[in-house]
Design an enzyme around this catalytic site. Structure first.
Site, PDB file in Angstrom:
ATOM      1  CB  CYS A 126      -0.902  -0.009   1.235  1.00 51.91           C
ATOM      2  SG  CYS A 126      -2.001   1.420   1.362  1.00 51.91           S
ATOM      3  CG  HIS A 168      -5.649  -2.092  -1.567  1.00 55.70           C
ATOM      4  ND1 HIS A 168      -4.613  -2.749  -0.936  1.00 55.70           N
ATOM      5  CD2 HIS A 168      -5.382  -0.762  -1.389  1.00 55.70           C
ATOM      6  CE1 HIS A 168      -3.778  -1.879  -0.421  1.00 55.70           C
ATOM      7  NE2 HIS A 168      -4.225  -0.657  -0.676  1.00 55.70           N
ATOM      8  CD  GLU A 169      -6.663   1.776  -4.130  1.00 58.72           C
ATOM      9  OE1 GLU A 169      -6.876   2.766  -3.398  1.00 58.72           O
ATOM     10  OE2 GLU A 169      -5.550   1.233  -4.241  1.00 58.72           O
ATOM     11  CG  HIS A 172      -7.312   2.853   1.065  1.00 60.72           C
ATOM     12  ND1 HIS A 172      -6.591   3.077   2.212  1.00 60.72           N
ATOM     13  CD2 HIS A 172      -6.438   2.332   0.161  1.00 60.72           C
ATOM     14  CE1 HIS A 172      -5.337   2.702   2.024  1.00 60.72           C
ATOM     15  NE2 HIS A 172      -5.219   2.241   0.797  1.00 60.72           N
TER      16      HIS A 172
END
Length: 214
Positions: A126, A168-169, A172
């Site tokens: 990351c 993953h995004e 966030h």
């Protein structure tokens, strides 16, 4: 929908960020903005400013370099992310990880849900946690919903490495770092990754560091 006054702090913040030109500073783990979650985007920036912000996110992602960047990673708590992966990897890595090219795209208010029971575990890093990687088991396929930067709806199934990037995004934007989902015993420095764990699938790392793979 918020009022014009509600939207001004976001617009002012983004204008200030863009005034510096060039790639935007990336926020690192420990900053509360990465943990609070992002607000749904409902026009806070307006079309012109959104276009400029997306361009800056794209520039920042490429300069890092990375394959995705969420708005919270530059300190803007709105549900916006960009993704792109040219996938410049050897054939054996592409086959093992399903890492195929992912054209540039913008995700606005994205969400995902697993499709099927299959899970895949690979090392993941990351931009907000520089210098480290860890193995994360994630759904191998997800249904992605949301919209693009023009408000057009997204509803599609994403598989392989693109599915990992999308998860993953989107995480966030929910205040979740990949480390929250990682196998703790797999945590490895950049040096260890280069010297030890370069194989396409982390079987050796699992055996030597003492963790299980799905």
């Amino acid at each position: 929908m918020g009022t014009r006054e509600d939207h001004r702090p976001f617009a002012d913040h983004v204008e200030e960020l863009l005034s510096g030109g060039g790639p935007l500073p990336i926020v690192e783990a420990g900053d509360p903005v990465l943990r609070r979650g992002a607000e749904p985007y409902d026009g806070q920036l307006g079309p012109a400013l959104l276009e400029r912000f997306v361009a800056a996110l794209r520039l920042t992602m490429r300069a890092a370099p990375g394959v995705g960047l969420a708005a919270v990673q530059v300190g803007v708590a709105l549900r916006i992310a960009v993704v792109e992966d040219p996938a410049p990897v050897p054939p054996e890595v592409r086959e093992a990880r399903g890492r195929v090219p992912l054209p540039f795209r913008v995700l606005v208010n994205p969400a995902y849900a697993p499709v099927g029971e299959a899970r895949a575990a690979f090392f993941e890093g990351c931009l907000s946690v520089p210098g480290w990687q860890a193995v994360v088991a994630r759904p191998a396929a997800v249904r992605l919903t949301g919209a693009d930067e023009h408000g057009r709806p997204l509803d599609e199934v994403v598989t392989g490495w693109p599915a990992r990037i999308v998860q993953h995004e989107t995480d966030h934007l929910d205040g979740t770092l990949y480390l929250d989902r990682a196998e703790p015993r797999s945590l490895s420095s950049a040096r260890a990754m280069a010297e030890r764990w370069t194989r396409p699938v982390p079987h050796d790392a699992a055996a030597e560091l003492g963790f299980d793979l799905p």
